[in-house]
Motif scaffolding. Structure first.
Motif, PDB file in Angstrom:
ATOM      1  N   ILE A   1       0.817  -1.124   0.034  1.00 30.07           N
ATOM      2  CA  ILE A   1       0.144   0.024  -0.127  1.00 30.07           C
ATOM      3  C   ILE A   1       0.858   1.127  -0.038  1.00 30.07           C
ATOM      4  O   ILE A   1       1.843   1.448   0.825  1.00 30.07           O
ATOM      5  N   PRO A   2       0.748   2.189  -0.934  1.00 28.17           N
ATOM      6  CA  PRO A   2       1.587   3.494  -1.234  1.00 28.17           C
ATOM      7  C   PRO A   2       1.140   4.469   0.320  1.00 28.17           C
ATOM      8  O   PRO A   2       0.055   4.453   0.679  1.00 28.17           O
ATOM      9  N   ILE A   3       2.345   4.864   0.927  1.00 25.46           N
ATOM     10  CA  ILE A   3       2.008   5.787   1.793  1.00 25.46           C
ATOM     11  C   ILE A   3       2.391   7.462   1.130  1.00 25.46           C
ATOM     12  O   ILE A   3       3.370   7.645   0.511  1.00 25.46           O
ATOM     13  N   TYR A   4       1.362   8.097   1.530  1.00 21.98           N
ATOM     14  CA  TYR A   4       1.377   9.474   1.014  1.00 21.98           C
ATOM     15  C   TYR A   4       1.645  10.346   2.249  1.00 21.98           C
ATOM     16  O   TYR A   4       0.668  10.436   3.207  1.00 21.98           O
ATOM     17  N   THR A   5       2.911  10.991   2.538  1.00 25.04           N
ATOM     18  CA  THR A   5       2.938  11.791   3.634  1.00 25.04           C
ATOM     19  C   THR A   5       4.084  12.872   3.258  1.00 25.04           C
ATOM     20  O   THR A   5       4.665  12.634   2.039  1.00 25.04           O
ATOM     21  N   SER A   6       4.362  13.754   3.992  1.00 25.24           N
ATOM     22  CA  SER A   6       5.365  14.821   3.506  1.00 25.24           C
ATOM     23  C   SER A   6       6.773  14.299   3.578  1.00 25.24           C
ATOM     24  O   SER A   6       6.901  13.301   4.391  1.00 25.24           O
ATOM     25  N   GLN A   7       7.626  15.044   3.099  1.00 23.08           N
ATOM     26  CA  GLN A   7       8.986  14.538   3.121  1.00 23.08           C
ATOM     27  C   GLN A   7       9.620  14.575   4.253  1.00 23.08           C
ATOM     28  O   GLN A   7      10.294  13.590   4.904  1.00 23.08           O
TER      29      GLN A   7
ATOM     30  N   ASN B   1      11.227  11.484   6.474  1.00 20.19           N
ATOM     31  CA  ASN B   1      12.469  11.328   6.965  1.00 20.19           C
ATOM     32  C   ASN B   1      12.323  11.246   8.451  1.00 20.19           C
ATOM     33  O   ASN B   1      13.203  10.352   8.750  1.00 20.19           O
ATOM     34  N   ALA B   2      11.644  11.641   9.116  1.00 18.62           N
ATOM     35  CA  ALA B   2      11.500  11.364  10.488  1.00 18.62           C
ATOM     36  C   ALA B   2      11.172   9.735  10.773  1.00 18.62           C
ATOM     37  O   ALA B   2      11.711   9.353  11.934  1.00 18.62           O
TER      38      ALA B   2
ATOM     39  N   ILE C   1      -6.914  15.041  -3.561  1.00 16.39           N
ATOM     40  CA  ILE C   1      -6.587  15.493  -2.357  1.00 16.39           C
ATOM     41  C   ILE C   1      -5.588  16.208  -2.152  1.00 16.39           C
ATOM     42  O   ILE C   1      -4.709  16.614  -3.014  1.00 16.39           O
ATOM     43  N   ARG C   2      -5.984  17.486  -1.424  1.00 18.38           N
ATOM     44  CA  ARG C   2      -5.116  18.671  -1.235  1.00 18.38           C
ATOM     45  C   ARG C   2      -4.656  18.785   0.324  1.00 18.38           C
ATOM     46  O   ARG C   2      -5.365  18.873   1.184  1.00 18.38           O
ATOM     47  N   PRO C   3      -3.532  18.620   0.595  1.00 17.30           N
ATOM     48  CA  PRO C   3      -2.659  18.917   1.933  1.00 17.30           C
ATOM     49  C   PRO C   3      -2.677  20.234   2.194  1.00 17.30           C
ATOM     50  O   PRO C   3      -2.434  21.031   1.391  1.00 17.30           O
ATOM     51  N   PHE C   4      -2.647  20.534   3.607  1.00 13.54           N
ATOM     52  CA  PHE C   4      -2.395  21.858   3.969  1.00 13.54           C
ATOM     53  C   PHE C   4      -1.461  21.512   5.300  1.00 13.54           C
ATOM     54  O   PHE C   4      -1.494  20.707   5.862  1.00 13.54           O
ATOM     55  N   GLU C   5      -0.705  22.674   5.598  1.00 13.13           N
ATOM     56  CA  GLU C   5      -0.109  22.907   6.864  1.00 13.13           C
ATOM     57  C   GLU C   5      -0.897  22.781   8.294  1.00 13.13           C
ATOM     58  O   GLU C   5      -2.041  23.638   8.118  1.00 13.13           O
ATOM     59  N   ILE C   6      -0.554  22.283   9.192  1.00 16.86           N
ATOM     60  CA  ILE C   6      -1.074  22.437  10.660  1.00 16.86           C
ATOM     61  C   ILE C   6      -0.109  22.480  11.611  1.00 16.86           C
ATOM     62  O   ILE C   6       1.285  22.713  11.217  1.00 16.86           O
ATOM     63  N   GLU C   7      -0.364  22.853  12.712  1.00 21.16           N
ATOM     64  CA  GLU C   7       0.585  23.540  13.661  1.00 21.16           C
ATOM     65  C   GLU C   7       0.756  22.364  14.701  1.00 21.16           C
ATOM     66  O   GLU C   7      -0.142  22.286  15.632  1.00 21.16           O
ATOM     67  N   HIS C   8       1.929  21.770  14.820  1.00 23.08           N
ATOM     68  CA  HIS C   8       2.062  20.704  15.883  1.00 23.08           C
ATOM     69  C   HIS C   8       3.393  20.610  16.002  1.00 23.08           C
ATOM     70  O   HIS C   8       4.351  20.691  15.322  1.00 23.08           O
ATOM     71  N   ASP C   9       3.986  19.873  17.308  1.00 23.73           N
ATOM     72  CA  ASP C   9       5.245  19.801  17.244  1.00 23.73           C
ATOM     73  C   ASP C   9       5.879  18.441  16.698  1.00 23.73           C
ATOM     74  O   ASP C   9       6.308  17.726  17.160  1.00 23.73           O
TER      75      ASP C   9
ATOM     76  N   ALA D   1       7.761  17.313  12.305  1.00 23.60           N
ATOM     77  CA  ALA D   1       8.520  18.016  11.400  1.00 23.60           C
ATOM     78  C   ALA D   1       7.808  18.705  10.290  1.00 23.60           C
ATOM     79  O   ALA D   1       8.284  19.826   9.982  1.00 23.60           O
ATOM     80  N   GLU D   2       6.877  17.973   9.696  1.00 13.81           N
ATOM     81  CA  GLU D   2       6.120  18.749   8.521  1.00 13.81           C
ATOM     82  C   GLU D   2       5.000  17.998   8.590  1.00 13.81           C
ATOM     83  O   GLU D   2       4.303  17.543   7.579  1.00 13.81           O
ATOM     84  N   PRO D   3       3.847  18.595   9.606  1.00 15.52           N
ATOM     85  CA  PRO D   3       2.649  17.894   9.763  1.00 15.52           C
ATOM     86  C   PRO D   3       1.660  18.427   8.849  1.00 15.52           C
ATOM     87  O   PRO D   3       1.665  19.529   8.335  1.00 15.52           O
ATOM     88  N   LEU D   4       0.673  17.627   8.531  1.00 12.38           N
ATOM     89  CA  LEU D   4      -0.323  18.082   7.296  1.00 12.38           C
ATOM     90  C   LEU D   4      -1.780  17.631   7.553  1.00 12.38           C
ATOM     91  O   LEU D   4      -2.040  16.725   8.388  1.00 12.38           O
ATOM     92  N   GLY D   5      -2.666  18.404   7.419  1.00 12.48           N
ATOM     93  CA  GLY D   5      -4.058  18.181   7.127  1.00 12.48           C
ATOM     94  C   GLY D   5      -4.610  17.833   5.844  1.00 12.48           C
ATOM     95  O   GLY D   5      -3.664  18.154   4.773  1.00 12.48           O
ATOM     96  N   PHE D   6      -5.810  17.230   5.575  1.00 12.15           N
ATOM     97  CA  PHE D   6      -5.986  16.980   4.392  1.00 12.15           C
ATOM     98  C   PHE D   6      -7.501  17.334   3.809  1.00 12.15           C
ATOM     99  O   PHE D   6      -8.444  16.933   4.712  1.00 12.15           O
TER     100      PHE D   6
END
Ligand SMILES: [Zn+2]
Ligand SMILES: [Zn+2]
Length: 235
Positions: free
Chosen positions: A71-77, A81-82, A106-114, A116-121
């Motif tokens: 199953i392909p994983i779709y996530t930020s770089q 990396n993390a 699908i359109r990802p967008f930035e979210i605010e969390h502790d 590396a590069e978290p996303l909402g969708f």
């Protein structure tokens, strides 16, 4: 039509299966692969892709096994990396760069969390449904038009948190971290007020904290403020 199934939703592990009847997706893979298989009744080949919001274990634990299962994983770089994810089944995605999986756009967008590069969708399908998936963020800087389904974190309520700090059950540092990393009931209410929810059919409250939430009360309050069908993903 969007069918949402909660496979798990807490700091012990988050995963949801969503489908429009044509393409099934996994949102998060936050508990051991064997449990995930069991929850999906071993029909892993139905899943066209898995989206992961960020690297914390309660969202990503089974990521490598999911890739091994084909199953392909779709996530930020940054998340990849993390987690040390690589290979042809890794599909790196970026905020505001739309991509397709089957019948979903699908359109990802930035979210605010502790993290590396978290996303909402935002997930839209060819039938005209539009779902927002928003978790592990203390703020949402965007508004969305035409939503039909909302999946949003309701980790805590401020009054419960304050009471627990006063009772010595929660360290003030934990409260501080919570407020800078997670979405609470008050955020959910503000979010629902800020967005046009006239087309919304279902609101799902996610990732309720064991000590700092109250499922029955959260459901009632959001139902009362919106008049919508509210589900609490609390398993
Ligand atoms: Zn997290
Ligand atoms: Zn989490």
């Amino acid at each position: 039509m969007i069918d949402i199934k909660c496979l798990g939703s807490s700091s012990a592990g988050n995963a949801y299966r969503i489908t429009d009847g044509r393409t099934a997706l996994l949102l998060e893979a936050g508990f051991p692969y064997k449990s995930l298989q069991r929850e999906l009744k071993f029909r892993m080949s139905d899943i066209a892709g898995c989206l992961i919001s960020h690297e914390h274990g309660d969202h990503s634990k089974a990521a490598k096994d999911v890739m091994k299962a084909g199953i392909p994983i779709y996530t930020s770089q940054g998340t990849a990396n993390a987690l040390g994810l690589a290979g042809h089944r890794l599909k790196p995605i970026k905020a505001h760069q739309q991509f397709e999986i089957g019948t979903w756009s699908i359109r990802p967008f930035e979210i605010e969390h502790d993290a590396a590069e978290p996303l909402g969708f935002i997930l839209a399908n060819t039938a005209g449904d539009k779902l927002v998936f928003l978790t592990d963020t203390y703020y949402c800087r965007y508004r969305f038009a035409g939503l039909t389904h909302i999946m949003v974190e309701a980790n805590y309520s401020l009054d419960i948190v304050n009471q627990r700090v006063a009772d010595g059950q929660l360290h003030p540092a934990q409260k501080k971290r919570l407020l800078r990393s997670h979405f609470g009931l008050e955020h959910v209410k503000d979010f629902l007020k800020a967005n046009d929810i006239s087309r919304v059919e279902e609101i799902w409250l996610l990732h309720l904290s064991d000590g700092n939430s109250d499922a029955a009360r959260f459901k009632r309050e959001i139902q009362e403020t919106t008049g919508k069908m509210v589900m609490v993903a609390n398993r």
